[in-house]
Design a protein around this motif. Structure first.
Motif, PDB file in Angstrom:
ATOM      1  N   LYS A  51      38.132  -7.424  24.069  1.00 11.04           N
ATOM      2  CA  LYS A  51      39.023  -8.268  24.191  1.00 11.04           C
ATOM      3  C   LYS A  51      40.360  -7.835  23.591  1.00 11.04           C
ATOM      4  CE  LYS A  51      40.094 -13.468  24.190  1.00 11.04           C
ATOM      5  NZ  LYS A  51      39.703 -14.658  24.112  1.00 11.04           N
ATOM      6  N   ASP A  52      41.502  -8.282  23.918  1.00 13.55           N
ATOM      7  CA  ASP A  52      42.711  -8.041  23.319  1.00 13.55           C
ATOM      8  C   ASP A  52      43.161  -9.553  22.775  1.00 13.55           C
ATOM      9  OD1 ASP A  52      42.764  -5.622  24.420  1.00 13.55           O
ATOM     10  OD2 ASP A  52      44.470  -5.822  25.670  1.00 13.55           O
ATOM     11  N   PRO A  53      42.934  -9.537  21.691  1.00 16.67           N
ATOM     12  CA  PRO A  53      43.299 -11.160  21.294  1.00 16.67           C
ATOM     13  C   PRO A  53      44.944 -11.485  21.508  1.00 16.67           C
ATOM     14  CG  PRO A  53      42.152  -9.768  19.302  1.00 16.67           C
ATOM     15  CD  PRO A  53      42.574  -8.874  20.424  1.00 16.67           C
ATOM     16  N   TYR A  54      45.758 -10.415  21.414  1.00 17.11           N
ATOM     17  CA  TYR A  54      47.051 -10.626  21.744  1.00 17.11           C
ATOM     18  C   TYR A  54      47.414  -9.477  22.839  1.00 17.11           C
ATOM     19  CZ  TYR A  54      46.780 -13.725  17.884  1.00 17.11           C
ATOM     20  OH  TYR A  54      46.309 -14.505  16.960  1.00 17.11           O
ATOM     21  N   THR A  55      48.101  -9.867  23.655  1.00 16.89           N
ATOM     22  CA  THR A  55      48.376  -8.695  24.761  1.00 16.89           C
ATOM     23  C   THR A  55      49.617  -8.144  24.605  1.00 16.89           C
ATOM     24  OG1 THR A  55      49.208 -10.600  26.275  1.00 16.89           O
ATOM     25  CG2 THR A  55      46.828  -9.761  26.454  1.00 16.89           C
ATOM     26  N   ALA A  56      50.740  -8.654  23.683  1.00 10.86           N
ATOM     27  CA  ALA A  56      51.915  -7.883  23.470  1.00 10.86           C
ATOM     28  C   ALA A  56      51.870  -6.494  23.267  1.00 10.86           C
ATOM     29  CB  ALA A  56      52.882  -8.792  22.643  1.00 10.86           C
ATOM     30  N   ASP A  57      52.869  -5.750  23.489  1.00 14.13           N
ATOM     31  CA  ASP A  57      52.828  -4.237  23.315  1.00 14.13           C
ATOM     32  C   ASP A  57      52.654  -3.943  21.789  1.00 14.13           C
ATOM     33  OD1 ASP A  57      52.831  -3.868  25.951  1.00 14.13           O
ATOM     34  OD2 ASP A  57      54.933  -3.122  26.222  1.00 14.13           O
ATOM     35  N   ALA A  58      53.355  -4.972  21.071  1.00 14.71           N
ATOM     36  CA  ALA A  58      53.599  -4.422  19.585  1.00 14.71           C
ATOM     37  C   ALA A  58      52.408  -4.487  19.009  1.00 14.71           C
ATOM     38  CB  ALA A  58      54.768  -5.481  18.936  1.00 14.71           C
ATOM     39  N   TYR A  59      51.203  -5.358  19.239  1.00 11.87           N
ATOM     40  CA  TYR A  59      49.907  -5.344  18.873  1.00 11.87           C
ATOM     41  C   TYR A  59      49.039  -4.282  18.876  1.00 11.87           C
ATOM     42  CZ  TYR A  59      51.058 -10.414  17.734  1.00 11.87           C
ATOM     43  OH  TYR A  59      51.390 -11.522  17.233  1.00 11.87           O
ATOM     44  N   GLU A 106      57.353 -17.441  13.373  1.00  7.32           N
ATOM     45  CA  GLU A 106      56.901 -15.948  13.059  1.00  7.32           C
ATOM     46  C   GLU A 106      55.852 -15.642  13.699  1.00  7.32           C
ATOM     47  OE1 GLU A 106      56.461 -16.748   8.885  1.00  7.32           O
ATOM     48  OE2 GLU A 106      58.227 -15.813   8.484  1.00  7.32           O
ATOM     49  N   PRO A 107      55.578 -14.458  14.289  1.00  7.73           N
ATOM     50  CA  PRO A 107      54.387 -14.165  15.248  1.00  7.73           C
ATOM     51  C   PRO A 107      53.084 -13.982  14.262  1.00  7.73           C
ATOM     52  CG  PRO A 107      55.863 -12.305  14.834  1.00  7.73           C
ATOM     53  CD  PRO A 107      56.450 -13.264  14.349  1.00  7.73           C
ATOM     54  N   PRO A 108      51.952 -14.198  14.967  1.00 10.89           N
ATOM     55  CA  PRO A 108      50.686 -14.204  14.090  1.00 10.89           C
ATOM     56  C   PRO A 108      50.485 -12.684  14.042  1.00 10.89           C
ATOM     57  CG  PRO A 108      50.233 -14.738  16.379  1.00 10.89           C
ATOM     58  CD  PRO A 108      51.486 -14.683  16.410  1.00 10.89           C
ATOM     59  N   ARG A 109      49.636 -12.422  12.666  1.00 15.31           N
ATOM     60  CA  ARG A 109      49.372 -11.234  12.198  1.00 15.31           C
ATOM     61  C   ARG A 109      47.955 -11.162  11.926  1.00 15.31           C
ATOM     62  NH1 ARG A 109      53.552  -7.456  10.606  1.00 15.31           N
ATOM     63  NH2 ARG A 109      55.152  -7.562  12.008  1.00 15.31           N
ATOM     64  N   TRP A 110      47.422 -12.395  11.817  1.00 17.35           N
ATOM     65  CA  TRP A 110      46.019 -12.588  11.243  1.00 17.35           C
ATOM     66  C   TRP A 110      45.579 -13.821  12.253  1.00 17.35           C
ATOM     67  CZ3 TRP A 110      43.771 -17.248  10.096  1.00 17.35           C
ATOM     68  CH2 TRP A 110      44.665 -18.373   9.498  1.00 17.35           C
ATOM     69  N   PHE A 111      44.168 -13.618  12.500  1.00 20.56           N
ATOM     70  CA  PHE A 111      43.631 -14.424  13.403  1.00 20.56           C
ATOM     71  C   PHE A 111      42.252 -14.834  13.283  1.00 20.56           C
ATOM     72  CE2 PHE A 111      42.836 -10.340  15.478  1.00 20.56           C
ATOM     73  CZ  PHE A 111      41.576 -10.445  15.609  1.00 20.56           C
ATOM     74  N   ALA A 112      41.716 -15.828  13.606  1.00 21.57           N
ATOM     75  CA  ALA A 112      40.399 -16.074  13.380  1.00 21.57           C
ATOM     76  C   ALA A 112      39.681 -16.617  15.210  1.00 21.57           C
ATOM     77  CB  ALA A 112      40.177 -17.588  12.699  1.00 21.57           C
ATOM     78  N   MET A 113      38.740 -15.946  15.513  1.00 22.69           N
ATOM     79  CA  MET A 113      38.086 -15.839  16.847  1.00 22.69           C
ATOM     80  C   MET A 113      36.625 -16.368  16.969  1.00 22.69           C
ATOM     81  SD  MET A 113      37.283 -12.525  19.423  1.00 22.69           S
ATOM     82  CE  MET A 113      39.107 -12.098  19.498  1.00 22.69           C
ATOM     83  N   ASP A 114      36.687 -17.436  17.513  1.00 22.56           N
ATOM     84  CA  ASP A 114      35.214 -18.274  17.689  1.00 22.56           C
ATOM     85  C   ASP A 114      34.479 -17.412  18.630  1.00 22.56           C
ATOM     86  OD1 ASP A 114      33.098 -19.927  18.064  1.00 22.56           O
ATOM     87  OD2 ASP A 114      34.361 -21.450  18.763  1.00 22.56           O
ATOM     88  N   ARG A 155      50.369  -3.747  12.776  1.00 18.24           N
ATOM     89  CA  ARG A 155      51.722  -3.930  13.432  1.00 18.24           C
ATOM     90  C   ARG A 155      51.475  -5.127  14.335  1.00 18.24           C
ATOM     91  NH1 ARG A 155      50.346   1.347  14.164  1.00 18.24           N
ATOM     92  NH2 ARG A 155      51.427   2.874  12.880  1.00 18.24           N
ATOM     93  N   GLY A 156      52.703  -5.769  14.658  1.00 17.07           N
ATOM     94  CA  GLY A 156      52.903  -6.859  15.634  1.00 17.07           C
ATOM     95  C   GLY A 156      54.385  -7.006  15.817  1.00 17.07           C
ATOM     96  N   PRO A 157      54.614  -8.220  16.784  1.00 21.05           N
ATOM     97  CA  PRO A 157      56.267  -8.168  17.021  1.00 21.05           C
ATOM     98  C   PRO A 157      56.831  -8.728  15.684  1.00 21.05           C
ATOM     99  CG  PRO A 157      54.635  -9.736  18.301  1.00 21.05           C
ATOM    100  CD  PRO A 157      53.833  -9.083  17.330  1.00 21.05           C
ATOM    101  N   VAL A 158      58.247  -8.007  15.648  1.00 23.79           N
ATOM    102  CA  VAL A 158      58.976  -8.390  14.306  1.00 23.79           C
ATOM    103  C   VAL A 158      59.331  -9.859  14.372  1.00 23.79           C
ATOM    104  CG1 VAL A 158      61.010  -7.527  13.375  1.00 23.79           C
ATOM    105  CG2 VAL A 158      59.703  -6.137  14.475  1.00 23.79           C
ATOM    106  N   PRO A 159      59.077 -10.660  13.275  1.00 23.87           N
ATOM    107  CA  PRO A 159      59.842 -12.098  13.161  1.00 23.87           C
ATOM    108  C   PRO A 159      61.406 -12.049  13.423  1.00 23.87           C
ATOM    109  CG  PRO A 159      58.283 -11.222  11.359  1.00 23.87           C
ATOM    110  CD  PRO A 159      58.668 -10.176  12.024  1.00 23.87           C
ATOM    111  N   THR A 160      61.907 -12.962  14.090  1.00 24.34           N
ATOM    112  CA  THR A 160      63.295 -13.139  14.251  1.00 24.34           C
ATOM    113  C   THR A 160      63.302 -14.549  13.700  1.00 24.34           C
ATOM    114  OG1 THR A 160      63.134 -13.846  16.530  1.00 24.34           O
ATOM    115  CG2 THR A 160      63.352 -11.645  16.308  1.00 24.34           C
ATOM    116  N   THR A 161      64.802 -15.065  13.593  1.00 25.48           N
ATOM    117  CA  THR A 161      65.086 -16.274  13.173  1.00 25.48           C
ATOM    118  C   THR A 161      65.010 -17.358  14.529  1.00 25.48           C
ATOM    119  OG1 THR A 161      67.463 -15.678  13.425  1.00 25.48           O
ATOM    120  CG2 THR A 161      66.612 -15.659  11.233  1.00 25.48           C
ATOM    121  N   ALA A 162      64.993 -16.525  15.578  1.00 29.33           N
ATOM    122  CA  ALA A 162      64.935 -17.628  16.673  1.00 29.33           C
ATOM    123  C   ALA A 162      63.693 -18.042  17.195  1.00 29.33           C
ATOM    124  CB  ALA A 162      65.706 -16.707  17.904  1.00 29.33           C
ATOM    125  N   VAL A 163      62.793 -17.521  16.624  1.00 25.24           N
ATOM    126  CA  VAL A 163      61.340 -17.879  17.174  1.00 25.24           C
ATOM    127  C   VAL A 163      60.336 -18.107  15.784  1.00 25.24           C
ATOM    128  CG1 VAL A 163      61.359 -16.698  19.367  1.00 25.24           C
ATOM    129  CG2 VAL A 163      60.652 -15.356  17.305  1.00 25.24           C
TER     130      VAL A 163
END
Length: 706
Positions: free
Chosen positions: A562-570, A599-607, A589-597
Motif C-alpha cells: 500500500k502507498d500511504p500517500y500517493t502524491a509523486d513527492a512521497y 504542512e504536508p505529513p512526513r510521519w504517519f501511524a497506520m493501523d 521526501r514529501g511535498p514541500v510546505p507552502t504558506t498556502a496549505v
C-alpha cells in the motif's frame, strides 16, 4: 510518471484473511528523572585515519584524509615509511556552501600538487616548497564531488565531477575554466580521467561509457560501452584501457581494435578494478575490490596476471610503480609495497607512521548486551567499552548496519555487500587479551550491495537485510540469512532474496510478532534512473519470507502493499517500525510546505488491525531519519538540526524532545537506547554522547543551533 501496478488478486485476499496479532503487553513503567543531564559527552564516536586520495610525484608520496573536517594532506616518506614531520596541512573550507570531507582527485605539475575535494567540488593547490594550500575554484555546490583529476603535459588540469557528470578544464596560469558540457544524457558521475596531448579520456558511471573528448574542439567520441560504470581509465602511447565491472576494455585511441578481457581472481571470482597505474613501458598494474588482489596487464594478455594480495579486503586509493616495486595506498590508511617479481609484500599503517587521527561521520550504532557501544564507520569499527576504554577493529567496508545475536555482532557492509561477524568474547590464548576476530559469514546478492536496514529476528533466529541496487537500478530486495541451528555462529552464506515490490528499492524493514516482515520502499533506486521509470510513490509492504508454495516450491509471498500517500513527492519511505499493531513511518521526501496549505505529513501511524489499514495519525517533521520504539513510546531522530521527537503512540502532533545536536550522521540519525532508562547513546556533533530522551522532561538543547 509510471503509475502503480495492480496487486495480484491473491495478495488482496491474503490481506483480508491474514491473522492479526494481539497488542504487545505493556512493560513495567520506567520512572522519569529530569535531574539526569540532558547531554553527557564521551569520546569521538568514530575515529579514523582513512585516506581518500594519494599521489606519488618525483619520488614523493602524498595522501589526503577521508571523512574528516577539515581535510588534511600529508607527505609520506616512502623510504623511511613515515609521515614527513610538519607536512600535514589542513585544506581550508572554500567559499561555497559545502564543507570538504575528502579529496579523491590528486594531480601534480610545476611544483604543486592539485587537490579535488568532496562534498564540495573544489580545486586547491598545495605548494611543495612552502606547504601552502590555496583555493582555486569551486565547481558546483554542497554535495558535489571532484571524483577525478588529471594534469596534461602542458600543466592544464582536467576535473571529472559529480553530480553534473561533466569534465572541466582549468588553466592554472590564468584561472580560465572551460566546461565541456553534457557528455552523455543522464550522466552524473565522471569517475575516472586521464589525458594525453590530444584528448581527455573519461570513465562514466551511469551511462557505462568510456569516452574521448578532443581538447581543442570538445568533440566527444564513445570508445567503449560497458556493462556497468567505468571506474578506471588510463592512456599510454596509442591505447586506452578502462575497467567496467569485471571486464577490462583495451582500445586504440582512435577507437579501433577494441579488446575485452575478464578480470577474474585465482579463485574464479569476478572482480572490479578500483585503481590503475602504468609503468614506463605501458604495462598496466591494477587493484581490485572486494578482495584487494593486484594484477599486471599487457595488451595481448588473455586475462590479467595475478601478482598478490598485499592488503586483503580493502579498497585501493592509488598505485605507483618504481622499477620492480609497486606501491599502493589502501583506504583504511595503509601504505603497502609489493615486489612484482617475487610477490613479497609488506605494509605500514599510517596511524603508526605519524598520520593524525580524526573524527568521521558514523554509519551505525548499537548498545550490546554487555554495555559496550559499537559505532560503525568507514572500514573501521569503534568499540566504546563500559570502563571508558576504546577498541578499533579493521573491517572490510562501511558498517551500514549493526545487530547482536548470542553475544556476537553482525554488520552488513557497503560496497562489498558482505555480512561480517565479530566475536567480542574471543581472546588471545597466551595473553588473554580480547582479539575481536572478524569473519565474513554472508554475501548479499550481486547488484544488492547497498544495505539500508538490518534486524535480528530472535523468535525465528534469522537476520534480515533491506537493500537497494547500485548504479541506475531500481529493484531492491529483502535478504534473509538463516542459521542451521541456535548454536551456529554463521548463517547460510547465500540468503533467500526477495524483490518484494516491483521496481522499488527497500530502505527499511521491521518484523511483526507473527514473523511478517514489513518493508518501506523507495522509487528512485540506486540513482540516475530517469524519473519516467519510477513508480508513483513509496510503499509499505507485508511479506511472508517463510512461506513455501506447496505446488512449485517457490519461497516467499507478498501479502499486501500500500502507498500511504500517493502524491509523486512521497518517493522515499526512509524508516518504519511497529508498536502494538500500529506501523509508524517517516519519509525522506514529501511535498514541500507552502504558506498556502497546511504542512504536508512526513510521519504517519497506520493501523494494521483492519484490512483497510487506515492512517490514524500523521504530522510534519522538517527532517528525516530513523524511528524506534523504547519504553512503549515511539521516537524519531531526524536530520537538519539534530532533532529527536516522540511521534507515538496516540499523538497527532510530534513532541519535540531534543534539538541542536548537529547533523553528523553519515546514514540516518539514530539512537541506541539504554534498557530501563530514558537515556540513549547518540551523537552530539561527532562525539558519542548519552542523551536524555524523556517525554516527561524539558527539551534538551545541544550546542549546535541551526
Amino acid at each position: 510518471m509510471m503509475r502503480r501496478r495492480l496487486l495480484p488478486l491473491l495478495a488482496a485476499l491474503l490481506s483480508v484473511l491474514w491473522p492479526m496479532w494481539p497488542a504487545t503487553p505493556a512493560s513495567a513503567a520506567v520512572a522519569s528523572d529530569c535531574t539526569v543531564p540532558g547531554i553527557q559527552n564521551h569520546a569521538i564516536a568514530s575515529s579514523t585515519w582513512a585516506i581518500s586520495g594519494s599521489l606519488v610525484h618525483d619520488g614523493r608520496a602524498f595522501v589526503t584524509s577521508r571523512g574528516r573536517q577539515p581535510v588534511v594532506i600529508a607527505e609520506y616518506d616512502l623510504a623511511q615509511k613515515k609521515v614527513v614531520p610538519g607536512s600535514e596541512v589542513e585544506i581550508p573550507d572554500g567559499p561555497g556552501a559545502g564543507v570538504p570531507e575528502g579529496a579523491y582527485g590528486l594531480a601534480a605539475y610545476g611544483g604543486k600538487v592539485y587537490i579535488g575535494t568532496y562534498v564540495e567540488a573544489a580545486l586547491y593547490s598545495y605548494d611543495l616548497a612552502t606547504r601552502q594550500v590555496k583555493h582555486l575554484k569551486t565547481f558546483g555546490g554542497n554535495g558535489d564531488f571532484i571524483w577525478s583529476l588529471a594534469a596534461a603535459s602542458d600543466g592544464t588540469l582536467y576535473a571529472g565531477t559529480y553530480n553534473d557528470g561533466k569534465v572541466y578544464e582549468y588553466k592554472p596560469s590564468t584561472g580560465a575554466v572551460r566546461d565541456f558540457g553534457v557528455l552523455a544524457t543522464g550522466e552524473r558521475y565522471v569517475r575516472s580521467l586521464d589525458v594525453d596531448d590530444t584528448n581527455v579520456y573519461a570513465g562514466l558511471l551511469d551511462t557505462k561509457k568510456m569516452v574521448a573528448i578532443n581538447r581543442s574542439t570538445g568533440a566527444v567520441r564513445v570508445l567503449a560501452q560497458g556493462g556497468t560504470g567505468f571506474t578506471t581509465v588510463s592512456v599510454g602511447r596509442t591505447r586506452v584501457r578502462g575497467t567496467s565491472g569485471s571486464t577490462l576494455y583495451d582500445v586504440k585511441t582512435d577507437g579501433t581494435d577494441l579488446r575485452t578481457v575478464p578480470i577474474t581472481s585465482p579463485e574464479g571470482n569476478a572482480e572490479s578494478a578500483d585503481m590503475v597505474t602504468l609503468a614506463p613501458d605501458y604495462t598496466m598494474y591494477l587493484s581490485t575490490r572486494p578482495d584487494g588482489n593486484i594484477y599486471e596487464y599487457k595488451t595481448g594478455y588473455a586475462q590479467p596476471r595475478h601478482l598478490g594480495k598485499p592488503v586483503p579486503q580493502d579498497e585501493t586509493r592509488g598505485l605507483s610503480i618504481d622499477g620492480t616495486t609497486l606501491t599502493g595506498f589502501a583506504g583504511f590508511g595503509k601504505v603497502w609495497q609489493l615486489d612484482i617479481t617475487t610477490g613479497a609484500s609488506s605494509y605500514t599503517t599510517l596511524k603508526e607512521a605519524g598520520f593524525s587521527e580524526g573524527a568521521e561521520r558514523p554509519q551505525s550504532i548499537l548498545r550490546a548486551s554487555d554495555g559496550a557501544v559499537w559505532v560503525g564507520g568507514h572500514f573501521i569499527m569503534n568499540v566504546h567499552k563500559p570502563d571508558g576504554g576504546k577498541e578499533f577493529i579493521e573491517i572490510p567496508g562501511e558498517a551500514k548496519t549493526l545487530v547482536e545475536r548470542n553475544g556476537k555482532i553482525y554488520s552488513a557492509l557497503y560496497p562489498s555487500g558482505r555480512v561480517i561477524m565479530i566475536d567480542p568474547a574471543a581472546t588471545d590464548p597466551v595473553t588473554g587479551a580480547k582479539t575481536y576476530p572478524v569473519s565474513i559469514v554472508g554475501q548479499l546478492p550481486s547488484g544488492q550491495q547497498r544495505p539500508w536496514d538490518m534486524e535480528y529476528d530472535a523468535a525465528r533466529d534469522r537476520i534480515l537485510v533491506a537493500t537497494s541496487p547500485l548504479g541506475t537500478g531500481l529493484q531492491g530486495a529483502l535478504n534473509v540469512f538463516r542459521f542451521p541451528d541456535p548454536t551456529a555462529s554463521e548463517p547460510t552464506e547465500t540468503p533467500d532474496s526477495f524483490p518484494v515490490v516491483t521496481n522499488e528499492s527497500l530502505m527499511s524493514l521491521t518484523v511483526g510478532p507473527d514473523g511478517t516482515v514489513y518493508v518501506g520502499t523507495d522509487v528512485r533506486g540506486g540513482g540516475g534512473a530517469p524519473s519516467t521509470s519510477w513508480n508513483t510513490a513509496a510503499s509499505v509492504a507485508a511479506f511472508d519470507a517463510d512461506y513455501v508454495d506447496p505446488a512449485t516450491g517457490k519461497k516467499g509471498r507478498l501479502l499486501w502493499a500500500k502507498d500511504p500517500y500517493t502524491a509523486d513527492a512521497y518517493d522515499t519511505l526512509q524508516d518504519i517500525t511497529i508498536h502494538n499493531n500500529v506501523l509508524y513511518g517517516l519519509y525522506k521526501r514529501g511535498p514541500v510546505p507552502t504558506t498556502a496549505v497546511p504542512e504536508p505529513p512526513r510521519w504517519f501511524a497506520m493501523d494494521l488491525s483492519t484490512s483497510t489499514r487506515p492512517i490514524i495519525s500523521q504530522g510534519y517533521l522538517p527532517g528525516y531519519g530513523e524511528v524506534q520504539v523504547h519504553n512503549e513510546k515511539v521516537f524519531a531522530s531526524t536530520f537538519f538540526n539534530g532533532d529527536i521527537y516522540q511521534i507515538g503512540p496516540g499523538l497527532t502532533q510530534a513532541k519535540h524532545l531534543a534539538t541542536a545536536l548537529d547533523d553528523e550522521w553519515y546514514t540516518n540519525p539514530q539512537l541506541a537506547f539504554i534498557p530501563g532508562t530514558w537515556q540513549a547513546y547518540g551523537l552530539v556533533g561527532r562525539q558519542l554522547a548519552t542523551l536524555r530522551v524523556d517525554p516527561s522532561c524539558p527539551k534538551v538543547t545541544g550546542p549546535f543551533p541551526s
